[in-house]
Scaffold this active site. Sequence first.
Site, PDB file in Angstrom:
ATOM      1  N   SER A  66       0.796  -1.238   0.000  1.00  0.00           N
ATOM      2  CA  SER A  66       0.000   0.000   0.000  1.00  0.00           C
ATOM      3  C   SER A  66       0.827   1.286   0.000  1.00  0.00           C
ATOM      4  O   SER A  66       0.262   2.362  -0.174  1.00  0.00           O
ATOM      5  CB  SER A  66      -0.936   0.017   1.198  1.00  0.00           C
ATOM      6  OG  SER A  66      -1.972  -0.899   0.996  1.00  0.00           O
ATOM      7  N   LYS A  69       0.266   3.168  -3.054  1.00  0.00           N
ATOM      8  CA  LYS A  69      -0.972   3.944  -3.263  1.00  0.00           C
ATOM      9  C   LYS A  69      -0.690   5.451  -3.273  1.00  0.00           C
ATOM     10  O   LYS A  69      -1.471   6.226  -3.813  1.00  0.00           O
ATOM     11  CB  LYS A  69      -1.994   3.614  -2.162  1.00  0.00           C
ATOM     12  CG  LYS A  69      -2.530   2.180  -2.222  1.00  0.00           C
ATOM     13  CD  LYS A  69      -3.376   1.871  -0.978  1.00  0.00           C
ATOM     14  CE  LYS A  69      -3.922   0.452  -0.988  1.00  0.00           C
ATOM     15  NZ  LYS A  69      -4.576   0.106   0.294  1.00  0.00           N
ATOM     16  N   TYR A 191      -4.719  -2.490  -9.905  1.00  0.00           N
ATOM     17  CA  TYR A 191      -4.550  -2.380  -8.444  1.00  0.00           C
ATOM     18  C   TYR A 191      -3.586  -3.458  -7.917  1.00  0.00           C
ATOM     19  O   TYR A 191      -2.667  -3.163  -7.142  1.00  0.00           O
ATOM     20  CB  TYR A 191      -5.917  -2.481  -7.758  1.00  0.00           C
ATOM     21  CG  TYR A 191      -5.815  -2.531  -6.250  1.00  0.00           C
ATOM     22  CD1 TYR A 191      -5.573  -1.376  -5.509  1.00  0.00           C
ATOM     23  CD2 TYR A 191      -5.925  -3.740  -5.567  1.00  0.00           C
ATOM     24  CE1 TYR A 191      -5.450  -1.423  -4.124  1.00  0.00           C
ATOM     25  CE2 TYR A 191      -5.806  -3.793  -4.192  1.00  0.00           C
ATOM     26  CZ  TYR A 191      -5.566  -2.634  -3.478  1.00  0.00           C
ATOM     27  OH  TYR A 191      -5.431  -2.683  -2.103  1.00  0.00           O
ATOM     28  N   TYR A 243      -4.575   3.855   8.289  1.00  0.00           N
ATOM     29  CA  TYR A 243      -5.930   3.318   8.473  1.00  0.00           C
ATOM     30  C   TYR A 243      -6.465   3.630   9.876  1.00  0.00           C
ATOM     31  O   TYR A 243      -6.414   4.775  10.299  1.00  0.00           O
ATOM     32  CB  TYR A 243      -5.955   1.803   8.172  1.00  0.00           C
ATOM     33  CG  TYR A 243      -5.129   1.448   6.966  1.00  0.00           C
ATOM     34  CD1 TYR A 243      -5.510   1.909   5.700  1.00  0.00           C
ATOM     35  CD2 TYR A 243      -3.953   0.713   7.058  1.00  0.00           C
ATOM     36  CE1 TYR A 243      -4.752   1.608   4.582  1.00  0.00           C
ATOM     37  CE2 TYR A 243      -3.188   0.411   5.938  1.00  0.00           C
ATOM     38  CZ  TYR A 243      -3.594   0.863   4.719  1.00  0.00           C
ATOM     39  OH  TYR A 243      -2.851   0.594   3.621  1.00  0.00           O
ATOM     40  N   VAL A 261       1.300  -3.768   3.793  1.00  0.00           N
ATOM     41  CA  VAL A 261       1.280  -5.067   4.490  1.00  0.00           C
ATOM     42  C   VAL A 261       2.513  -5.931   4.187  1.00  0.00           C
ATOM     43  O   VAL A 261       2.645  -7.015   4.749  1.00  0.00           O
ATOM     44  CB  VAL A 261      -0.016  -5.882   4.229  1.00  0.00           C
ATOM     45  CG1 VAL A 261      -1.228  -5.250   4.890  1.00  0.00           C
ATOM     46  CG2 VAL A 261      -0.246  -6.137   2.750  1.00  0.00           C
TER      47      VAL A 261
HETATM   48  N1  GLN Z   1      -2.536  -5.394  -1.623  1.00  0.00           N
HETATM   49  C1  GLN Z   1      -3.032  -5.283  -0.299  1.00  0.00           C
HETATM   50  C2  GLN Z   1      -4.512  -5.570  -0.268  1.00  0.00           C
HETATM   51  O1  GLN Z   1      -5.203  -5.175  -1.140  1.00  0.00           O
HETATM   52  C3  GLN Z   1      -2.726  -3.906   0.206  1.00  0.00           C
HETATM   53  C4  GLN Z   1      -3.076  -3.717   1.659  1.00  0.00           C
HETATM   54  C5  GLN Z   1      -2.070  -2.942   2.443  1.00  0.00           C
HETATM   55  O2  GLN Z   1      -0.873  -2.881   2.159  1.00  0.00           O
HETATM   56  N2  GLN Z   1      -2.530  -2.391   3.539  1.00  0.00           N
HETATM   57  O3  GLN Z   1      -5.034  -6.184   0.630  1.00  0.00           O
END
Ligand code: GLN
Length: 307
Positions: A66, A69, A191, A243, A261
């Site tokens: 993420s 993103k 994505y 988050y 993650v």
């Molecule tokens: N690719 C992960 C997902 O969609 C990204 C989540 C993350 O890094 N918090 O679950």
Amino acid sequence: MNNIDYQKIFLEITAELEGIDDVGEVASYIPELGKVNPSKLGIHLMTVDKTGYSLGDSNEKFSIQSIAKVLSLTLALKIMGKDMWCRVGVEPSGSAFNSLVQLENEKGIPRNPFINAGAIVVCDILVSCLQNPKVELLDFIRKTSGIDTVKYCPEVADSEKKTGYRNYALTYFMKSFGNIHNDVDVVLDLYFHLCSIEMTCKELTQTFLFLAYAGVNPITNVRVISPERSKRINSVMQMCGFYDEAGEFAFKTGLPGKSGVGGGIIAVHPGQFCIAVWSPKLNVNGNSYKGMKVLEALTSKTQSSIF
Ligand code: GLN
């Protein structure tokens, strides 16, 4: 610039944190991520005058997940400008990164571009605006970082696709409200590839140093984005980058940042530095347990929180 001996500080911090190696779990809900060595620890800090400080596994590539993103948001903002904010908000969600619950009341408009739903809408915007989204997004990331070898990891993208039931659910749900304009498989393919990007801690600092330097990468002198938009991206990271733990990160570390993650975190001190930490074991909120501790200790010891 400041004359802090970050190298010495990193050694102090890692010595102090030695006892906490047992805490947390590697993200195994994406099977490919479960293969990582959980005891890895890398740190790299780069100042805006391009001085770098490294510790541990800082030159080893890992799945940035993420953290990427922030890059898709940067490209969408460049292309669509402020009009994109009617498709995705800028408020903290206070809920898990992959949560579905708020979308019902909010008519399919995600709270922010860093929860999965918001990042998927950003990918939808890119699919609408770009001719070859995967190629053009990667090209943008290579130009932003100045690193031509940055690439997607097909195994991780494939692993996510096979197990991404929640992301499919989020995307179909938002489509039912009219907030996904393209084919669900095409949007999620972008994505999943975005999340599969691999970088080292050092490469991450080179990539995100533009957010510490008013939108210009000081290594390549490339203007990535305007100072106003750089400010806005930092603001969204500050409020939403972790988050349901964004308040905790602001409280303890006090820097705009973004987690993934894969166990990576980047944090930015505008005007001073960008730092990347990698430690794969995650806490219950899906953020690197040790990574958060390292950053809290760093800003406490050097008084380098923005507050
Ligand atoms: N690719 C992960 C997902 O969609 C990204 C989540 C993350 O890094 N918090 O679950």
